[in-house]
Design a protein around this motif. Structure first.
Motif, short mmCIF file in Angstrom:
data_model
loop_
_atom_site.label_atom_id
_atom_site.label_comp_id
_atom_site.label_asym_id
_atom_site.label_seq_id
_atom_site.Cartn_x
_atom_site.Cartn_y
_atom_site.Cartn_z
N ARG A 10 0.84 -1.20 0.00
CA ARG A 10 0.00 0.00 0.00
C ARG A 10 0.87 1.26 0.00
N PHE B 68 2.48 1.63 -3.39
CA PHE B 68 1.48 2.07 -4.36
C PHE B 68 1.20 3.56 -4.22
N ILE B 69 1.04 4.03 -3.00
CA ILE B 69 0.76 5.46 -2.76
C ILE B 69 1.94 6.31 -3.22
N ARG C 58 4.22 5.57 -5.51
CA ARG C 58 4.28 5.54 -6.98
C ARG C 58 3.17 6.39 -7.60
N SER C 59 2.00 6.37 -6.99
CA SER C 59 0.89 7.20 -7.50
C SER C 59 1.23 8.68 -7.39
N LYS C 60 1.82 9.07 -6.26
CA LYS C 60 2.21 10.48 -6.09
C LYS C 60 3.30 10.86 -7.09
N LEU D 127 3.76 9.55 -10.02
CA LEU D 127 3.12 9.62 -11.33
C LEU D 127 2.36 10.94 -11.48
N GLN D 128 1.66 11.36 -10.44
CA GLN D 128 0.94 12.63 -10.49
C GLN D 128 1.92 13.80 -10.67
N GLU E 126 3.11 13.80 -14.25
CA GLU E 126 2.07 14.31 -15.15
C GLU E 126 2.01 15.84 -15.09
#
Length: 94
Positions: free
Chosen positions: A23, A26-27, A29-31, A33-34, A37
């Protein structure tokens, strides 16, 4: 039975630790990625602004080309610059 229960508790604990690790990863990596972007959007805006500026430079040079060509030393440079800018603009549009 107590031994089996202890093993089961250890297994649940191990799975919970692994879940927390996944978890967290994942968090993170999501940050990331954001953030990437957002950086890509900003770079895209900068590219658009630079292309707009290049178009203005091309238009101005093209309009004043006859005047600039009166000066023989600058004539070839202006023509070459116009060709390079035109190629770049065509490449960016297509």
């Amino acid at each position: 039975m107590t031994h089996q229960l202890d093993l089961l508790v250890e297994l649940v604990s191990s799975v919970q630790k692994r879940e927390l690790l996944y978890r967290t990863t994942f968090i993170r990596r999501s940050k990331n990625l954001q953030k990437a972007e957002t950086e890509v959007d900003l770079l895209g805006d900068q590219v658009d602004a630079l292309i707009g500026l290049l178009e203005k430079i091309y238009t101005t040079l093209h309009q004043h080309s006859p005047i600039l060509q009166q000066h023989f030393e600058v004539s070839n440079d202006v023509s070459e610059i116009l060709k390079l800018i035109h190629k770049e603009l065509i490449g960016e549009i297509h």
